[in-house]
Scaffold this motif. Structure first.
Motif, PDB file in Angstrom:
ATOM      1  N   LEU A 316    -101.806 -43.659 -50.033  1.00  0.00           N
ATOM      2  CA  LEU A 316    -101.695 -43.488 -48.797  1.00  0.00           C
ATOM      3  C   LEU A 316    -102.769 -42.606 -48.234  1.00  0.00           C
ATOM      4  CD1 LEU A 316     -98.028 -42.655 -48.839  1.00  0.00           C
ATOM      5  CD2 LEU A 316     -99.144 -44.705 -47.889  1.00  0.00           C
ATOM      6  N   GLU A 347    -101.369 -33.726 -42.285  1.00  0.00           N
ATOM      7  CA  GLU A 347    -101.556 -34.962 -43.017  1.00  0.00           C
ATOM      8  C   GLU A 347    -101.085 -34.785 -44.512  1.00  0.00           C
ATOM      9  OE1 GLU A 347    -105.929 -34.988 -43.656  1.00  0.00           O
ATOM     10  OE2 GLU A 347    -106.423 -35.237 -41.410  1.00  0.00           O
ATOM     11  N   ILE A 349     -98.571 -32.860 -45.825  1.00  0.00           N
ATOM     12  CA  ILE A 349     -97.170 -32.668 -45.684  1.00  0.00           C
ATOM     13  C   ILE A 349     -96.577 -34.168 -45.243  1.00  0.00           C
ATOM     14  CG2 ILE A 349     -95.183 -31.797 -44.894  1.00  0.00           C
ATOM     15  CD1 ILE A 349     -96.571 -30.318 -46.816  1.00  0.00           C
ATOM     16  N   SER A 350     -97.229 -34.803 -44.143  1.00  0.00           N
ATOM     17  CA  SER A 350     -96.568 -35.897 -43.767  1.00  0.00           C
ATOM     18  C   SER A 350     -96.711 -37.077 -44.955  1.00  0.00           C
ATOM     19  CB  SER A 350     -97.297 -36.612 -42.464  1.00  0.00           C
ATOM     20  OG  SER A 350     -98.777 -37.053 -42.686  1.00  0.00           O
ATOM     21  N   VAL A 351     -97.829 -37.077 -45.561  1.00  0.00           N
ATOM     22  CA  VAL A 351     -97.878 -38.199 -46.910  1.00  0.00           C
ATOM     23  C   VAL A 351     -96.939 -37.628 -47.767  1.00  0.00           C
ATOM     24  CG1 VAL A 351     -99.402 -39.170 -48.405  1.00  0.00           C
ATOM     25  CG2 VAL A 351    -100.232 -39.074 -45.911  1.00  0.00           C
ATOM     26  N   GLU A 353     -94.233 -36.489 -47.540  1.00  0.00           N
ATOM     27  CA  GLU A 353     -93.025 -36.969 -47.098  1.00  0.00           C
ATOM     28  C   GLU A 353     -92.475 -38.571 -47.272  1.00  0.00           C
ATOM     29  OE1 GLU A 353     -92.139 -33.576 -43.569  1.00  0.00           O
ATOM     30  OE2 GLU A 353     -92.566 -35.830 -42.937  1.00  0.00           O
ATOM     31  N   VAL A 354     -93.563 -39.329 -46.892  1.00  0.00           N
ATOM     32  CA  VAL A 354     -93.885 -40.779 -46.900  1.00  0.00           C
ATOM     33  C   VAL A 354     -93.759 -41.030 -48.552  1.00  0.00           C
ATOM     34  CG1 VAL A 354     -95.017 -42.757 -46.554  1.00  0.00           C
ATOM     35  CG2 VAL A 354     -94.689 -41.367 -44.787  1.00  0.00           C
ATOM     36  N   TYR A 357     -90.158 -40.523 -49.913  1.00  0.00           N
ATOM     37  CA  TYR A 357     -89.353 -41.668 -49.206  1.00  0.00           C
ATOM     38  C   TYR A 357     -89.233 -42.775 -50.036  1.00  0.00           C
ATOM     39  CZ  TYR A 357     -87.120 -44.677 -46.037  1.00  0.00           C
ATOM     40  OH  TYR A 357     -86.423 -45.457 -45.289  1.00  0.00           O
ATOM     41  N   LYS A 358     -90.734 -43.198 -50.350  1.00  0.00           N
ATOM     42  CA  LYS A 358     -90.858 -44.329 -51.166  1.00  0.00           C
ATOM     43  C   LYS A 358     -90.564 -44.650 -52.368  1.00  0.00           C
ATOM     44  CE  LYS A 358     -94.879 -46.830 -50.129  1.00  0.00           C
ATOM     45  NZ  LYS A 358     -95.104 -48.027 -48.885  1.00  0.00           N
ATOM     46  N   GLU A 364     -85.973 -36.328 -45.020  1.00  0.00           N
ATOM     47  CA  GLU A 364     -85.985 -36.380 -43.594  1.00  0.00           C
ATOM     48  C   GLU A 364     -87.530 -36.430 -43.125  1.00  0.00           C
ATOM     49  OE1 GLU A 364     -84.405 -34.351 -39.633  1.00  0.00           O
ATOM     50  OE2 GLU A 364     -82.989 -34.060 -41.333  1.00  0.00           O
ATOM     51  N   LEU A 365     -87.670 -37.804 -42.738  1.00  0.00           N
ATOM     52  CA  LEU A 365     -89.216 -37.643 -42.176  1.00  0.00           C
ATOM     53  C   LEU A 365     -89.653 -36.771 -41.334  1.00  0.00           C
ATOM     54  CD1 LEU A 365     -89.704 -41.567 -42.390  1.00  0.00           C
ATOM     55  CD2 LEU A 365     -90.547 -39.985 -44.132  1.00  0.00           C
ATOM     56  N   GLY A 366     -90.675 -36.195 -41.103  1.00  0.00           N
ATOM     57  CA  GLY A 366     -91.000 -35.476 -40.119  1.00  0.00           C
ATOM     58  C   GLY A 366     -90.697 -33.962 -40.304  1.00  0.00           C
TER      59      GLY A 366
END
Lengths: 380, 380
Positions: A316, A347, A349-351, A353-354, A357-358, A364-366
């Motif tokens: 990602l 950047e 942390i958001s990745v 999270e994703v 999730y995957k 909880e995204l975000g």
């Protein structure tokens, strides 16, 4: 898809454009007045960085080279040294000291923890002849901070002891002023908060340490502090210097000194806080009980292999580091030292999270991103 | 604090490392077999990009230069042309055509809207002698997409009409195959989805357009398609070419062709969707009723000046564009064409959130980011 790789490893770290530009220049010869002028300029800026007027040497080596120099120039065979061994780089102090025949007290600390002051005092009480305390200010393998002030006090209470500090991931992260703190030998490397490629190391030594130079009987040639000191004070080096790294260091020191050490330290503290709070918000657990401002080490959740997680993050666009030895597959390490700002941490942390999730982790995204944003709002 | 500037303006857009590397090379001379080899290689890749075997010319000019070439080489004084004028660049077609004495039907469309097909048919019904329809596929000033297929049909239904397309922010964003779509003249520029600095423009012309070359009586010298075509087919140019941009274009076309046009178009569609959905999630309103995949234009909320918002975003590390003319202070434009991925869009949206928050707008931090993450999860 286009894959941009964004580096969040605790070394090497991203290079600022000014550094890239300097590195991309045509080489100049080092035995020239032009190079001498630059060299002396860099030397002066390093002194400003460390708030000292004493000698600060550069070696064409990685940080480990300067660690070796700290041993071979300032100790003698059979000297008793105390190693604060709380991770991979603590082990490196131990192994280096043993290699050169020092008498090592290996104070092993569980990875992720810092030293216990009572335990330390107890060791010292029974070993008044300790000639050196060897420590990392920031133990990179566990992203753990070791407070130097109490160590300096202990060192000073002994008859002839040097506090030897690996500042490889602390110089440029904290305000590391050796004279104020009471550090006798301080080493660092180029590829961390100094925002350069690897290949250049730096060594400071105190007046007290200097007195050891004449007495030390350990073999040294390439890492001879005496030989280098004599040359470098005049703007030259004993052996071929890392020319383009020194020219680039001039640029990165400009950036650092322009930001100013107090602000730089505050930025690192905030980015560290934001990262730590964000991962906790996602329900993850920090490895370290004394987290450093250079990087954050965090356990992957139960049932999720940290190295798998890293691979997905990499796909990602974010490269973080994993754990070493028994922590392999258990932790990831996210750097925030050097050329980083809040948006960078968003950047990462958001990745994270994703990727979680995957992998089926309930996230909880975000939510982590929001934590970084909140600290960004306080901090900017 | 360190301020990293991240460009999200709809031109220039960020350069990929491969392009930066190529641009940083020592210049080579253009009247050499070496340059000819590169030039012909680039020409062939441009043909692949546009899925054509016809002539594709390069000019050392910005995109507007190629727009001028589209007028002066393929039209005559008093030729009647229909301009689809839905923004700043629609106006440019009109002004260019007027400058060279064409008879312009200025079909003005409210900014943010696309053409109305019935209205268009009505105009054409009353003007069977239209020699050209001039349009932007992506109107950058309003981030609006104009569907070309119906225009091509209308153009073909007329006796002698060319469909002239400004593809400056659409080539490299969509699959723009002029022969398949029915475009007669297509122009683009280097500093958009071709991921280069400004200074190079590109022009494709159809067989039908080619027939006009001999008849056109408008003055042209620098932008002579005939002169350039003769030279460029042999790997040279009539006048000094933009050497380093052409060498860098070779690199960016490698990136584009390696990704593949279908995947590239899908990536842009997803990034556009993510950005649009994210700003809507924050309660903001899109300017465009037919949003383009190149950039997103969004109104700032009631009571918040968009240019103030931009300034705050800039202080946080993100540079977006504002509105032009009557939209000044009312919109911001966030680009997502060229070297962009999902993580980039998270950067832009997270900073938009923080900036709105700082300006007192009620925004739930992380909410827009979450939307991007969700589309990222679907899309990757």
């Amino acid at each position: 898809m286009i894959l941009k790789e964004r580096l969040f490893t605790p070394g090497p770290v991203p290079l600022p454009p000014e550094v890239i530009k300097a590195l991309g220049q045509q080489i100049i010869h080092h035995r020239t007045p032009e190079f001498t002028r630059i060299f002396l300029e860099v030397r002066e800026k390093l002194q400003k960085l460390l708030n000292t007027e004493r000698d600060v040497l550069m070696f064409a080596s990685s940080g480990t080279g300067a660690m070796e120099a700290s041993i071979v120039n300032f100790f003698n065979e059979n000297d008793k040294v105390l190693v604060i061994n709380a991770g991979k780089f603590g082990e490196r102090w131990r192994d280096l000291a043993k290699t050169f025949g020092l008498n090592v007290i290996d104070y092993q600390i569980e990875w992720g923890k810092t030293y216990n002051i009572d335990k330390l005092k107890e060791i010292v009480e029974n070993n008044k002849d300790i000639k050196g305390i060897l420590v990392q200010q920031s133990e990179t393998s566990t992203a753990t901070y070791h407070d130097l002030k109490p160590l300096a006090e202990i060192s000073n209470s002994l008859e002839d002891c040097l506090l030897v500090v690996d500042g490889i991931t602390s110089v440029g992260v904290y305000e590391v002023y050796p004279e104020e703190i009471g550090i006798d030998i301080l080493v660092t490397g180029s590829q961390k908060a100094l925002m350069l490629p690897p290949g250049l190391s730096i060594l400071y030594y105190s007046e007290k340490a200097e007195k050891r130079l004449e007495k030390s009987n350990l073999p040294k040639y390439y890492f001879s502090v005496k030989a280098e000191s004599k040359k470098q004070q005049k703007g030259q080096t004993a052996y071929t210097p890392a020319i383009n790294l020194i020219i680039a260091l001039n640029e990165s020191l400009n950036l650092i000194l322009r930001e100013g050490l107090p602000k730089l330290a505050k930025r690192h503290a905030l980015l560290a806080k934001a990262t730590q709070e964000a991962v906790k918000e996602l329900g993850l657990k920090l490895l370290s009980e004394s987290p450093a401002n250079s990087a954050t080490a965090v356990f992957s959740p139960e049932g999720i292999n940290a190295d798998e997680l890293r691979k997905i993050m990499q796909k990602l666009g974010i490269r973080v580091a994993g754990g070493q030895d028994h922590l392999k597959g258990k932790i990831i390490r996210i750097a925030h030292m050097g050329y980083f700002d809040f948006v960078d941490m968003i950047e990462a942390i958001s990745v994270l999270e994703v990727a979680l999730y995957k992998m089926g982790y309930k996230v909880e995204l975000g939510k982590g991103v929001k934590k970084v944003q909140e600290i960004m709002i306080e901090g900017v």
